[in-house]
Design a protein around this motif. Structure first.
Motif, PDB file in Angstrom:
ATOM      1  N   VAL A  59       0.852  -1.180   0.000  1.00 29.33           N
ATOM      2  CA  VAL A  59       0.000   0.000   0.000  1.00 29.33           C
ATOM      3  C   VAL A  59       0.894   1.237   0.000  1.00 29.33           C
ATOM      4  O   VAL A  59       1.953   1.248   0.626  1.00 29.33           O
ATOM      5  CB  VAL A  59      -0.888  -0.004   1.264  1.00 29.33           C
ATOM      6  CG1 VAL A  59      -1.679   1.272   1.393  1.00 29.33           C
ATOM      7  CG2 VAL A  59      -1.795  -1.210   1.271  1.00 29.33           C
ATOM      8  N   SER A  60       0.469   2.272  -0.675  1.00 27.80           N
ATOM      9  CA  SER A  60       1.227   3.520  -0.647  1.00 27.80           C
ATOM     10  C   SER A  60       1.081   4.158   0.733  1.00 27.80           C
ATOM     11  O   SER A  60      -0.029   4.370   1.217  1.00 27.80           O
ATOM     12  CB  SER A  60       0.726   4.495  -1.712  1.00 27.80           C
ATOM     13  OG  SER A  60       1.379   5.738  -1.552  1.00 27.80           O
ATOM     14  N   ILE A  61       2.212   4.454   1.340  1.00 25.29           N
ATOM     15  CA  ILE A  61       2.211   5.131   2.637  1.00 25.29           C
ATOM     16  C   ILE A  61       2.789   6.543   2.501  1.00 25.29           C
ATOM     17  O   ILE A  61       3.146   7.181   3.484  1.00 25.29           O
ATOM     18  CB  ILE A  61       2.981   4.315   3.694  1.00 25.29           C
ATOM     19  CG1 ILE A  61       4.412   4.039   3.244  1.00 25.29           C
ATOM     20  CG2 ILE A  61       2.239   3.032   4.017  1.00 25.29           C
ATOM     21  CD1 ILE A  61       5.287   3.374   4.288  1.00 25.29           C
ATOM     22  N   ALA A  62       2.831   7.033   1.270  1.00 28.98           N
ATOM     23  CA  ALA A  62       3.429   8.338   0.986  1.00 28.98           C
ATOM     24  C   ALA A  62       2.724   9.483   1.701  1.00 28.98           C
ATOM     25  O   ALA A  62       3.345  10.500   1.998  1.00 28.98           O
ATOM     26  CB  ALA A  62       3.443   8.592  -0.520  1.00 28.98           C
ATOM     27  N   SER A  63       1.454   9.323   2.015  1.00 31.11           N
ATOM     28  CA  SER A  63       0.725  10.420   2.665  1.00 31.11           C
ATOM     29  C   SER A  63       0.964  10.468   4.178  1.00 31.11           C
ATOM     30  O   SER A  63       0.579  11.429   4.829  1.00 31.11           O
ATOM     31  CB  SER A  63      -0.774  10.297   2.387  1.00 31.11           C
ATOM     32  OG  SER A  63      -1.299   9.163   3.036  1.00 31.11           O
ATOM     33  N   LEU A  64       1.594   9.443   4.734  1.00 29.64           N
ATOM     34  CA  LEU A  64       1.868   9.411   6.169  1.00 29.64           C
ATOM     35  C   LEU A  64       3.209  10.071   6.482  1.00 29.64           C
ATOM     36  O   LEU A  64       4.142   9.997   5.688  1.00 29.64           O
ATOM     37  CB  LEU A  64       1.885   7.968   6.679  1.00 29.64           C
ATOM     38  CG  LEU A  64       0.593   7.183   6.532  1.00 29.64           C
ATOM     39  CD1 LEU A  64       0.793   5.734   6.971  1.00 29.64           C
ATOM     40  CD2 LEU A  64      -0.525   7.828   7.326  1.00 29.64           C
ATOM     41  N   THR A  65       3.295  10.673   7.640  1.00 31.86           N
ATOM     42  CA  THR A  65       4.546  11.294   8.072  1.00 31.86           C
ATOM     43  C   THR A  65       5.597  10.229   8.329  1.00 31.86           C
ATOM     44  O   THR A  65       5.332   9.240   9.019  1.00 31.86           O
ATOM     45  CB  THR A  65       4.317  12.108   9.368  1.00 31.86           C
ATOM     46  OG1 THR A  65       3.368  13.130   9.092  1.00 31.86           O
ATOM     47  CG2 THR A  65       5.597  12.710   9.888  1.00 31.86           C
ATOM     48  N   ARG A  66       6.748  10.419   7.750  1.00 32.98           N
ATOM     49  CA  ARG A  66       7.857   9.489   7.986  1.00 32.98           C
ATOM     50  C   ARG A  66       8.568   9.926   9.256  1.00 32.98           C
ATOM     51  O   ARG A  66       9.082  11.038   9.346  1.00 32.98           O
ATOM     52  CB  ARG A  66       8.820   9.484   6.810  1.00 32.98           C
ATOM     53  CG  ARG A  66      10.024   8.590   7.067  1.00 32.98           C
ATOM     54  CD  ARG A  66      10.504   7.953   5.788  1.00 32.98           C
ATOM     55  NE  ARG A  66      11.766   7.262   5.977  1.00 32.98           N
ATOM     56  CZ  ARG A  66      11.874   5.974   6.286  1.00 32.98           C
ATOM     57  NH1 ARG A  66      10.787   5.249   6.426  1.00 32.98           N
ATOM     58  NH2 ARG A  66      13.044   5.416   6.440  1.00 32.98           N
ATOM     59  N   VAL A  67       8.613   9.061  10.247  1.00 30.69           N
ATOM     60  CA  VAL A  67       9.244   9.359  11.524  1.00 30.69           C
ATOM     61  C   VAL A  67      10.682   8.856  11.536  1.00 30.69           C
ATOM     62  O   VAL A  67      11.584   9.541  12.001  1.00 30.69           O
ATOM     63  CB  VAL A  67       8.435   8.739  12.690  1.00 30.69           C
ATOM     64  CG1 VAL A  67       9.155   8.917  14.013  1.00 30.69           C
ATOM     65  CG2 VAL A  67       7.041   9.362  12.741  1.00 30.69           C
ATOM     66  N   ALA A  68      10.895   7.651  11.022  1.00 30.35           N
ATOM     67  CA  ALA A  68      12.226   7.050  11.045  1.00 30.35           C
ATOM     68  C   ALA A  68      13.188   7.798  10.128  1.00 30.35           C
ATOM     69  O   ALA A  68      12.795   8.321   9.088  1.00 30.35           O
ATOM     70  CB  ALA A  68      12.155   5.593  10.617  1.00 30.35           C
ATOM     71  N   LYS A  69      14.448   7.817  10.524  1.00 31.77           N
ATOM     72  CA  LYS A  69      15.488   8.476   9.721  1.00 31.77           C
ATOM     73  C   LYS A  69      15.931   7.606   8.558  1.00 31.77           C
ATOM     74  O   LYS A  69      16.346   8.107   7.520  1.00 31.77           O
ATOM     75  CB  LYS A  69      16.683   8.810  10.606  1.00 31.77           C
ATOM     76  CG  LYS A  69      16.353   9.814  11.688  1.00 31.77           C
ATOM     77  CD  LYS A  69      17.516   9.995  12.633  1.00 31.77           C
ATOM     78  CE  LYS A  69      17.104  10.883  13.789  1.00 31.77           C
ATOM     79  NZ  LYS A  69      17.976  10.735  14.936  1.00 31.77           N
ATOM     80  N   ASP A  70      15.893   6.284   8.742  1.00 33.88           N
ATOM     81  CA  ASP A  70      16.285   5.346   7.691  1.00 33.88           C
ATOM     82  C   ASP A  70      15.732   3.967   8.032  1.00 33.88           C
ATOM     83  O   ASP A  70      15.127   3.776   9.074  1.00 33.88           O
ATOM     84  CB  ASP A  70      17.815   5.299   7.526  1.00 33.88           C
ATOM     85  CG  ASP A  70      18.535   4.827   8.776  1.00 33.88           C
ATOM     86  OD1 ASP A  70      18.283   3.683   9.235  1.00 33.88           O
ATOM     87  OD2 ASP A  70      19.368   5.582   9.313  1.00 33.88           O
ATOM     88  N   ASP A  71      15.935   3.018   7.122  1.00 35.98           N
ATOM     89  CA  ASP A  71      15.501   1.633   7.324  1.00 35.98           C
ATOM     90  C   ASP A  71      16.705   0.692   7.300  1.00 35.98           C
ATOM     91  O   ASP A  71      16.652  -0.394   6.717  1.00 35.98           O
ATOM     92  CB  ASP A  71      14.487   1.226   6.249  1.00 35.98           C
ATOM     93  CG  ASP A  71      13.192   2.011   6.340  1.00 35.98           C
ATOM     94  OD1 ASP A  71      12.833   2.439   7.450  1.00 35.98           O
ATOM     95  OD2 ASP A  71      12.545   2.203   5.302  1.00 35.98           O
ATOM     96  N   LEU A  72      17.784   1.099   7.942  1.00 36.86           N
ATOM     97  CA  LEU A  72      19.023   0.333   7.961  1.00 36.86           C
ATOM     98  C   LEU A  72      18.781  -1.107   8.402  1.00 36.86           C
ATOM     99  O   LEU A  72      18.215  -1.347   9.459  1.00 36.86           O
ATOM    100  CB  LEU A  72      20.025   0.999   8.910  1.00 36.86           C
ATOM    101  CG  LEU A  72      21.396   0.337   9.031  1.00 36.86           C
ATOM    102  CD1 LEU A  72      22.151   0.442   7.708  1.00 36.86           C
ATOM    103  CD2 LEU A  72      22.199   0.990  10.147  1.00 36.86           C
ATOM    104  N   GLY A  73      19.177  -2.046   7.565  1.00 39.82           N
ATOM    105  CA  GLY A  73      19.030  -3.461   7.863  1.00 39.82           C
ATOM    106  C   GLY A  73      17.821  -4.117   7.243  1.00 39.82           C
ATOM    107  O   GLY A  73      17.694  -5.339   7.271  1.00 39.82           O
ATOM    108  N   LEU A  74      16.912  -3.336   6.672  1.00 42.49           N
ATOM    109  CA  LEU A  74      15.707  -3.901   6.073  1.00 42.49           C
ATOM    110  C   LEU A  74      16.036  -4.530   4.724  1.00 42.49           C
ATOM    111  O   LEU A  74      16.696  -3.916   3.886  1.00 42.49           O
ATOM    112  CB  LEU A  74      14.639  -2.821   5.894  1.00 42.49           C
ATOM    113  CG  LEU A  74      13.283  -3.290   5.365  1.00 42.49           C
ATOM    114  CD1 LEU A  74      12.592  -4.197   6.385  1.00 42.49           C
ATOM    115  CD2 LEU A  74      12.401  -2.089   5.046  1.00 42.49           C
ATOM    116  N   TYR A  75      15.584  -5.752   4.515  1.00 46.80           N
ATOM    117  CA  TYR A  75      15.789  -6.428   3.234  1.00 46.80           C
ATOM    118  C   TYR A  75      14.917  -5.768   2.161  1.00 46.80           C
ATOM    119  O   TYR A  75      13.885  -5.168   2.464  1.00 46.80           O
ATOM    120  CB  TYR A  75      15.413  -7.900   3.333  1.00 46.80           C
ATOM    121  CG  TYR A  75      16.301  -8.740   4.211  1.00 46.80           C
ATOM    122  CD1 TYR A  75      17.492  -8.246   4.759  1.00 46.80           C
ATOM    123  CD2 TYR A  75      15.958 -10.042   4.507  1.00 46.80           C
ATOM    124  CE1 TYR A  75      18.299  -9.031   5.557  1.00 46.80           C
ATOM    125  CE2 TYR A  75      16.756 -10.840   5.313  1.00 46.80           C
ATOM    126  CZ  TYR A  75      17.919 -10.326   5.833  1.00 46.80           C
ATOM    127  OH  TYR A  75      18.706 -11.112   6.626  1.00 46.80           O
TER     128      TYR A  75
END
Length: 140
Positions: A59-75
């Motif tokens: 699902v597109s989550i582009a309209s939600l505020t991004r809180v995390a700085k990065d997704d380090l370690g995510l496959y």
């Protein structure tokens, strides 16, 4: 389903505290990451057995505020996921580091293994933070 209340203790090296404010996924030892991945695979298999059946692309989550700085370690997300999933998180704005269970990027210290387990099982898994001001958008 809720699996994060159990936590993955092998990931504790990745959570921030006063004497280690920059803790992150890369602080987890290789041996502990191996155990995390083993556990994550089991989690992913259990998740896919619960949801079963085909689904759609993430699902597109582009309209939600991004809180995390990065997704380090995510496959990387699977090209054709068998099911769409998300790992919903809370970031406590009034707490140091966003809460006592957070890495420097704002994710819970064991979020990546949980998400990666779902990805290894063929599901997509988007990391999102619940922002109470966006409650209605969050549940669309």
């Amino acid at each position: 389903f809720n699996c994060s209340c159990v936590g993955i203790s092998k990931c504790l090296a990745a959570y921030c505290k006063d004497d280690k404010p920059d803790a992150c996924y890369l602080d987890i030892s290789k041996a502990d990451l191996y155990e995390c991945e083993r556990y994550a695979k089991l989690l992913g298999q259990k998740a896919i057995s619960i949801v079963g059946g085909p689904s759609y692309a993430p699902v597109s989550i582009a309209s939600l505020t991004r809180v995390a700085k990065d997704d380090l370690g995510l496959y990387p997300q699977p090209g054709k996921p068998s099911f769409k999933g998300a790992l919903a998180q809370i970031y406590v704005r009034t707490q140091p580091f966003g809460g006592s269970d957070k890495s420097r990027n704002g994710h819970r210290y064991d979020s990546m293994p949980f998400a990666n387990g779902m990805i290894m099982a063929g599901m997509s898994c988007q990391l999102i933070h619940y922002v109470h001001q966006e409650h209605d958008k969050f549940f669309e």
